[in-house]
Design an enzyme around this catalytic site. Structure first.
Site, PDB file in Angstrom:
ATOM      1  N   SER A  18       0.793  -1.233   0.000  1.00  0.00           N
ATOM      2  CA  SER A  18       0.000   0.000   0.000  1.00  0.00           C
ATOM      3  C   SER A  18       0.819   1.273   0.000  1.00  0.00           C
ATOM      4  O   SER A  18       0.235   2.362  -0.062  1.00  0.00           O
ATOM      5  CB  SER A  18      -0.964   0.005   1.192  1.00  0.00           C
ATOM      6  N   LYS A  77      -0.111   3.692  -2.706  1.00  0.00           N
ATOM      7  CA  LYS A  77      -1.142   4.721  -2.639  1.00  0.00           C
ATOM      8  C   LYS A  77      -0.564   6.125  -2.520  1.00  0.00           C
ATOM      9  O   LYS A  77      -1.274   7.104  -2.773  1.00  0.00           O
ATOM     10  CB  LYS A  77      -2.113   4.395  -1.514  1.00  0.00           C
ATOM     11  N   SER A  79      -6.577   3.008   4.116  1.00  0.00           N
ATOM     12  CA  SER A  79      -5.896   2.320   3.010  1.00  0.00           C
ATOM     13  C   SER A  79      -6.811   1.342   2.282  1.00  0.00           C
ATOM     14  O   SER A  79      -6.438   0.206   1.999  1.00  0.00           O
ATOM     15  CB  SER A  79      -4.662   1.570   3.526  1.00  0.00           C
ATOM     16  N   LYS A  85       2.789   6.831   5.105  1.00  0.00           N
ATOM     17  CA  LYS A  85       1.962   5.704   4.689  1.00  0.00           C
ATOM     18  C   LYS A  85       2.618   4.381   5.064  1.00  0.00           C
ATOM     19  O   LYS A  85       3.824   4.216   4.945  1.00  0.00           O
ATOM     20  CB  LYS A  85       1.737   5.735   3.174  1.00  0.00           C
TER      21      LYS A  85
END
Length: 434
Positions: free
Chosen positions: A57, A60, A117, A219
């Site tokens: 992730s 992202k 997420s 993140k």
């Protein structure tokens, strides 16, 4: 005296040899990490920073970059409603679980991406911005070329595992730096501690927020092939550093390693060359599944995707993973640095409100998937929901009387930690995501 001198020299030589052997063993085990100065782009520390890795992730961050770039170019606005498609709704967790036809503004979608997420919302953003996952992946790779990424190739907007979907610690640091430098007005997107959607409190998986002094984003990411990843930023007295850790065996070890790297980075002066100058690596991305998920059942892995991964034993956590210089000779090689040990307590933040439906007074169109060709399965290699949400009409609007809250100065209070509301976590790890 002479014998003592020889012995002293021999002892020093033995210490030096042992230290080199220990460091060599650690370097062979350690997975990629990097510390860089966000302003200058100078690299302070790194290990295998240009080795390809599955970003999970962390992807992202690039999704947000492409979306904000589209806003900057006038392609859409942060108030533009995006439509959840059937394809998006079928993404595996982590996800919001919205029904097809649900509309969410780009502004609220980006907040959800950085906190929860959700893989379904990532596809919704991709389809709203570019018309399809495939077209958006092309836009991601084009943006990567402009940014000078060297090891990255993107095939989806959410980081679900695909052997062709790769990046590196260096490239991820470059994306993070580009976000902070090109979109400073949106930096608060990455530091939201929690969201409030109706009665639902949604906590951020980033275990550095509220625990490491000065941590202000960005993140986390997890899949079995990738391990536990993080791109993090922190600011001490106006100096901001970016830390990337890839392939940790647990969320806790990932977070603590990032904190250790911040401690050492802030204690250092200048760097050792720029991000762009790091030598390339020819290694392909390894699959960490055997190290991270082999001894865990499907339920535990599914829990990890939603940020509730129970930590393994200490022995299992340390297997195959070496933190920077974790050996008895490290004090001989690096300056003594005060260590910040992260708390295991779960912190409750003032949540930032988000809502479904268009912004009040919105008169423009809602954007969703557009016919651009046959959809592929590359963005969903881990399967789809057994019971996907029922289909609603494509243009169905969700009623909402909530006031639109922007992610700028009005939300700065949402980042303040409510110290009086610290509660114990249900498990040892709550900071992992897809």
């Amino acid at each position: 005296m002479r014998a003592l001198g020889v012995g002293g020299i021999g002892w020093r030589a033995m210490i030096g040899l042992a230290a080199m052997l220990a460091i060599g063993a650690v370097s062979a085990q350690a997975t990629p990490y990097l510390v860089a100065d966000a302003d200058s782009g100078q690299v302070l520390m790194e290990n295998e920073a240009t080795a390809q890795w599955y970003p999970a992730s962390l992807t992202k961050l690039m999704t947000v970059y492409v979306a904000l770039d589209a806003v900057r170019s006038g392609k859409l606005t942060l108030d533009t409603p995006l439509v959840m498609s059937v394809r998006a709704a079928r993404m595996p967790p982590s996800k919001m679980g919205f029904r097809p036809g649900t509309e969410v503004t780009l502004d609220n979608s980006l907040k959800m991406l950085m906190v929860k997420s959700p893989n379904d919302v990532a596809v919704m953003v991709a389809e709203g911005v570019s018309g399809s996952v495939e077209a958006f992946a092309n836009d991601m790779n084009a943006a990567g070329q402009r940014l000078g990424l060297q090891e990255s190739h993107f095939v989806n907007p959410n980081g679900l595992h695909d052997p062709a979907h790769v990046s590196s610690a260096r490239d991820m640091a470059m994306i993070a730096r580009a976000l902070l430098r090109e979109f400073p007005d949106h930096a608060d997107l990455f530091s939201i501690g929690a969201l409030q959607l109706g009665n639902q409190y949604i906590a951020n998986h980033n275990g550095l927020l509220g625990r490491y002094p000065g941590a202000d984003g960005m993140k986390t990411g997890f899949t079995c092939p990738a391990g536990f990843n993080v791109v993090a930023s922190a600011n001490h007295s106006g100096r901001r550093l970016i830390v990337v850790v890839l392939g940790a065996p647990t969320a806790r070890s990932r977070n603590q390693e990032a904190a250790d790297l911040f401690d050492r980075g802030f204690a250092m002066g200048g760097g050792n060359g720029s991000l762009e100058s790091l030598p390339p690596s020819s290694s392909g991305a390894p699959n960490m599944r055997a190290d991270v998920c082999l001894r865990r059942n499907a339920a535990a892995i599914a829990a990890a995707e939603d940020g509730d991964f129970a930590e393994p034993t200490q022995a299992a956590a340390s297997a195959g993973r070496g933190a920077p210089f974790p050996n008895p000779f490290s004090a001989l090689l690096t300056p003594v640095v005060a260590r910040t040990v992260l708390s295991d307590e779960r912190i409750r933040f003032d949540p930032v409100p988000v809502f479904l439906g268009p912004a009040p007074g919105w008169k423009g169109p809602a954007l969703g998937a557009r016919p651009t060709g046959t959809a592929t399965a590359s963005d969903n290699t881990q399967g789809v929901d057994a019971n996907p949400p029922p289909t609603a009409p494509h243009g169905a609007r969700q009623k909402s009387g909530r006031k639109l809250i922007r992610h700028a100065a009005l939300e700065t209070k949402g980042q303040k930690v409510m110290a009086a509301k610290i509660v114990k976590p249900k498990t040892d790890a709550g900071e992992s995501d897809k």
